[in-house]
Design a protein around this motif. Structure first.
Motif, short mmCIF file in Angstrom:
data_model
loop_
_atom_site.label_atom_id
_atom_site.label_comp_id
_atom_site.label_asym_id
_atom_site.label_seq_id
_atom_site.Cartn_x
_atom_site.Cartn_y
_atom_site.Cartn_z
N UNK A 1 0.88 -1.17 0.00
CA UNK A 1 0.00 0.00 0.00
C UNK A 1 0.92 1.21 0.00
N UNK A 2 0.73 2.16 -0.90
CA UNK A 2 1.61 3.32 -0.93
C UNK A 2 0.97 4.53 -0.26
N UNK A 3 -0.36 4.55 -0.18
CA UNK A 3 -0.98 5.68 0.51
C UNK A 3 -0.69 5.64 2.01
N UNK A 4 -0.34 4.48 2.51
CA UNK A 4 -0.03 4.38 3.94
C UNK A 4 -1.24 4.10 4.80
N UNK B 1 6.15 5.61 -6.70
CA UNK B 1 5.70 4.23 -6.57
C UNK B 1 4.22 4.11 -6.19
N UNK C 1 0.67 2.68 -6.44
CA UNK C 1 0.39 1.29 -6.83
C UNK C 1 -0.30 1.23 -8.19
N UNK D 1 1.08 11.38 -5.32
CA UNK D 1 2.27 11.78 -4.56
C UNK D 1 3.20 12.69 -5.34
N UNK E 1 6.09 13.95 -2.89
CA UNK E 1 5.52 14.35 -1.59
C UNK E 1 6.50 15.18 -0.74
N UNK F 1 -0.68 9.68 8.62
CA UNK F 1 -0.03 8.37 8.69
C UNK F 1 0.63 8.02 7.36
N UNK F 2 -0.06 8.32 6.26
CA UNK F 2 0.49 8.01 4.95
C UNK F 2 1.82 8.70 4.72
N UNK G 1 4.49 7.10 6.98
CA UNK G 1 4.92 5.78 6.49
C UNK G 1 5.85 5.94 5.28
N UNK G 2 5.53 6.90 4.42
CA UNK G 2 6.46 7.17 3.32
C UNK G 2 7.79 7.66 3.87
N UNK H 1 9.50 -0.14 -0.79
CA UNK H 1 8.62 0.73 0.00
C UNK H 1 8.19 -0.05 1.25
#
Lengths: 169, 765
Positions: A145-148, B216, B218, B270, B378, B668-669, B672-673, B702
């Motif tokens: 998942x890239x959006x997190x 990246x 998806x 992103x 991002x 959170x997204x 996490x990135x 990732x």
């Protein structure tokens, strides 16, 4: 083969992947193509209840098998509880990896119910695996998942299968 | 304030000048019902049942599938191009190369016009020149994807290679060049920072390096294109529908209104989903073939034909007094770019706004390589710039023997540090204090390597996060009010997963005094009003300001319709506001008439109000930034060097939060990135050939589920009086500060300071 309970017949190029058969020939675009290389999990579907990467599966090899895609997860009473849980826990943002996550989680819960251990399972001989968060995180790590949305995804799976592994699979 | 019987006040017109003293009425909680609610995503059910259609999921009769053949050298000329076998292959309809491609203008470079959307200004398939390794040199169209893919492998190419700059070291040795940051200065100075650094009691002076990063998403980039005469329709996956439509029109030399782009849903963006070669190639090939075309990039194509974040080399030097006051902040260095992009990675953005210092020397330059055009990803600048700056502050805190949070609090500015603009709702200190308490920062052992659990070394780190408030000019909105009280609001904006449609539906409901189910928000189509890019974390503000402008216009039109018999008779537009599905007097909400009654009495089925947002004067008048305090705990294996992030807290200060559920997912997204940026992500270009080495998701790493802990979040939720709804941007800030917080925690755990990302196990052994 049967797809989501319906018999389908298609003449396919022997090079055609199960993923492309679903998306291009059958018009079931719910199953996603993220890498076409088996690295991201977006194309995960269930073949006779087992999760597979449909981009690495040749369509012709699945003659006679029962395929379930995201479009087939819902029951007569509406969406699968896991689908509802993904909404409740915000287990997605863009939604592109979501169908693969959903199919993968359903297959994963069935694996746990059969006692299949994972890298983080402490007792390799146990009949059943309790799906705690670490088990879920390890077993779902093949779905990117890239959006997190990872926290929401794990929470949704935990909420759905907390009653007991595989009971809704 | 005057309120209605149930305690709410009408929502009057928003200010005409967002820099002025009067805030948006929607910054006031007494005027809002839906803003602040954790409303689930409107499109949630459609997404979990697989019903949303993305760009590569539209089929048309006669549609052809495209495949690309790409160069294997970084620079030179094509001397031989044999496409005969490909043309004869089963199912092939067209092989398009520079020899038969239609004549097209180069992409208008981003920033060259308000609507220009190209991040690469090269001519697309117009000549025999190769500019980067992986550049498309032919497009094959066939009846099936399998046929197209196979035929593309049959194209034989000969090259006359030319010397190419493919290594960073060579590019830097050739000399770096001054550059700009989105048209603004690439260099900012205050006083003599080098002298102040030399004279400082305590100082650090280090170099930090960050590699290329790929978005990246998806969903790989894809487009389905159709021509109808000289009208072009594109199902695309883009963060800039209006920019792309205008730019494609320029490329094909047709009027803007003849290009129509639809992109309601994106499988992630992103920064990577803009106008690249693939849309141009598909449209050109479709025109030649006279049939609809689907182009869906392979993952390898995504890595090699769409830009990535550029690598950087950054010097950060900070000089301080013995009690920790900053005398000098120096943040300089260079990032990689191609001649065709000429785009810096503006890593000095955090140093411009985060701390007070007596002197500053900030500057970014570019080093030119023969490579794919780089682009924004991002938090451009902030993601990698905050890594360098916030690590340097941690290093200085060690030298001073001071707690790193205390050091940061001591240098909290009272105004924008360099140009002195007044601060607008900056509450970073509060975020630090609340975060430190919640995270248990007082339990941190400041001595590196002192906390151990078996083979695992445990450490805590922190860093500031920051992202500028952005609101580009040109956003517009159209409100259509129907007789039954429903409203449609249309904006050429985007929802690539951030929750734009859901959050804006809440905002519009509050602005118009409606229930969310009475509001339809339409977006993701170039034929809708205005110019809004999903970039800079600006959409909430940009759309919010556009809808506010249209609301002002709507109130004026409604008042023109009311007659003398109306309770609103005699009132001026700035004396009324929206309340309970109608219009009410601001000073006496009992003077109220519903939209339905107003339209009914006037014999109107609908009322349409359209307006462009006020110019973003708040950007130049005020210092407006989102902030956060990031806290991290890591465990580092003393055996393998493996780093696990075990706890993370983001304590955010981004103005008012419109939707806590989708906002938390955005934060959170980003975080996490940021875990990926810190620990695993590195796009490698071969120094010899300039070719992307790891062009797959198996090799570009990732974060996966097991890499991601439960991420805790808190926020100040203090409205910014100069932002629409009081809300600053939230989409990008999560990735800022995170890399440094992790690196600083790794230092605290191990005593090892890693200054080149990612922090892979080999760097800790």
């Amino acid at each position: 083969m049967r797809v989501n309970g319906a018999e389908v017949e298609a003449a396919v190029d022997p090079r055609t992947s199960l993923l492309d058969l679903l998306r291009e020939t059958l018009g079931l675009s719910g199953t996603k193509k993220g890498c076409d290389q088996g690295a991201c999990g977006a194309c995960t579907v269930l073949a006779d209840g087992e999760r597979i990467l449909s981009c690495l599966a040749l369509a012709v090899q699945y003659a006679g098998r029962e395929i379930t895609t995201v479009e087939g997860l819902a029951g007569p009473d509406g969406p699968h509880p896991l689908q509802r849980a993904f909404i409740d826990h915000d287990g997605f943002q863009c939604g592109y990896c979501t169908p693969g996550h959903l199919c993968s989680a359903v297959g994963m819960a069935a694996e746990a119910a059969r006692g299949v251990p994972s890298y983080v399972t402490a007792d390799l001989t146990a009949d059943r695996v309790v799906l705690d968060r670490d088990e879920i995180r390890e077993r779902m790590s093949g779905n990117l998942c890239r959006c997190g949305a990872h926290n929401g995804i794990v929470a949704a799976i935990a909420a759905t299968y907390a009653a007991g592994p595989g009971e809704r699979a | 304030m005057t309120t209605s019987a149930h305690g709410r006040a009408p929502v009057g017109p928003a200010p005409e000048n967002w820099a002025g003293p009067v805030p948006d009425p929607l910054t006031d909680p007494a005027r809002t019902r839906r803003i602040g609610e954790p409303m689930p995503r409107l499109e949630g059910l459609a997404k979990v049942t697989g019903r949303i259609k993305f760009a590569a999921e539209h089929a048309y009769p006669g549609m052809l599938y495209a495949a690309l053949a790409c160069s294997t050298i970084p620079k030179g000329r094509i001397t031989a191009l044999d496409v005969a076998d490909a043309e004869r292959a089963p199912g092939v309809v067209l092989v398009m190369t520079h020899r038969n491609a239609p004549r097209m203008n180069p992409m208008p470079g981003f920033g060259s016009d308000p609507k220009a959307g190209g991040f690469d200004t090269l001519p697309v398939l117009q000549d025999d020149r190769v500019h980067w390794n992986g550049q498309p040199i032919a497009v094959v169209l066939a009846e099936t994807q399998e046929q197209a893919d196979h035929a593309a492998t049959l194209i034989r190419v000969g090259y006359a290679p030319e010397p190419a700059v493919t290594s960073w070291e060579e590019a830097v040795a050739n000399g770096t060049a001054p550059t700009t940051i989105y048209g603004g200065p690439g260099r900012r100075e205050l006083g003599d920072a080098e002298a102040a650094l030399r004279a400082a009691d305590v100082s650090v002076d280090e170099v930090y390096r960050t590699p290329y990063h790929n978005h990246a998403a998806i969903e790989p980039h894809a487009a389905t294109v159709l021509w109808d005469g000289d009208e072009l329709f594109v199902h695309d996956t883009t963060q800039m529908v209006a920019h792309s439509a205008w730019s494609l029109a320029k490329i094909f030399g047709i009027p803007e209104e003849r290009v129509h782009i639809s992109a309601p849903y994106l499988g992630g963006g992103f920064g990577g989903k803009g106008l690249w070669w693939y849309q141009v190639l598909a449209a050109a090939a479709s025109r030649l073939a006279g049939r609809p075309v689907r182009i869906a990039l392979t993952r390898e194509n995504v890595f090699r034909t769409v830009g990535s974040r550029a690598r950087t080399e950054q010097r950060v030097a900070i000089g301080a007094t013995a009690d920790g006051r900053f005398e000098a902040i120096i943040h300089t260095g260079a990032s990689a770019t191609s001649r065709s992009a000429d785009l810096s990675e503006p890593f000095i953005l955090p140093a411009q706004c985060t701390y007070a210092a007596r002197t500053f020397k900030l500057g970014v330059e570019v080093a030119y390589l023969d490579m794919m055009a780089n682009t924004s990803m991002r938090a451009p600048g902030g993601a990698v710039g905050s890594f360098a700056l916030e690590c340097a502050i941690d290093e200085l805190a060690v030298k001073l023997g001071m707690d790193p949070i205390e050091l940061r609090l001591r240098n909290e500015p009272r105004q924008e540090p360099i140009d002195g603009r007044p601060l607008s709702a900056r509450n970073l200190v509060r975020a630090w204090r609340a975060g430190a308490e919640r995270f248990g920062w007082d339990r941190r052992n400041p001595t590196p390597g002192a906390v151990r659990d078996g083979e695992w070394l445990i450490g805590m780190g922190c860093a500031a996060a920051t992202h500028p408030y952005v609101r580009s000019p040109g956003a517009a909105a159209r409100i259509t009010l129907h007789r039954d009280g429903r409203a449609e609001v249309e904006v050429a904006a985007h929802d690539m997963g951030m929750g734009t449609a859901t959050a804006q539906t809440q905002v519009i409901a509050d602005r118009l005094g409606l229930e969310p189910h009475q509001v339809t928000f339409r977006f993701g189509d170039s034929r809708l009003p205005g110019l809004v890019m999903a970039g800079g974390s600006q959409q909430t503000a940009a759309i919010g300001a556009a809808v506010a402008a249209a609301h002002r216009e709507l109130l004026a039109q409604l008042l023109k319709l009311v007659g003398d018999g109306s309770p609103l008779g005699g009132l001026e537009p700035d004396q009324v506001g929206s309340l309970d599905g109608g219009v009410a007097a601001l000073d006496d909400p009992s003077r109220h008439e519903s939209y339905a009654d107003i339209l009914d009495r006037a014999g109107r089925d609908r009322l349409v109000a359209e307006a462009v947002a006020q110019p973003p004067e708040e950007l130049t008048a005020r210092s407006m930034h989102s902030f956060g305090a990031m806290f991290c705990e890591v465990r580092v294996s003393s055996v393998t060097g493996e780093v696990r992030v075990t706890r993370f807290l983001g304590s955010m200060d981004c103005g008012r939060i419109v939707n806590p559920r989708t906002a938390a997912s955005q934060f959170r997204g980003g975080i996490i990135m940021g875990i990926g940026l810190a620990l695993t992500e590195e796009l490698v270009l071969d120094d010899r050939t300039g070719r992307v080495v790891n062009a797959s998701l198996a090799d570009y790493h990732i974060p996966v589920h097991l890499d991601v802990p439960e991420i805790d979040l808190i926020w100040t939720d203090i409205p910014d009086p100069h932002a629409p709804m009081g809300a600053r941007g939230i989409g990008e800030i999560g990735i800022t500060g995170t890399g440094a917080a992790i690196a600083n925690a790794v230092y605290n755990a191990t005593g090892r300071r890693v200054r080149d990302l990612p922090i892979t196990p080999d760097k800790l052994l």
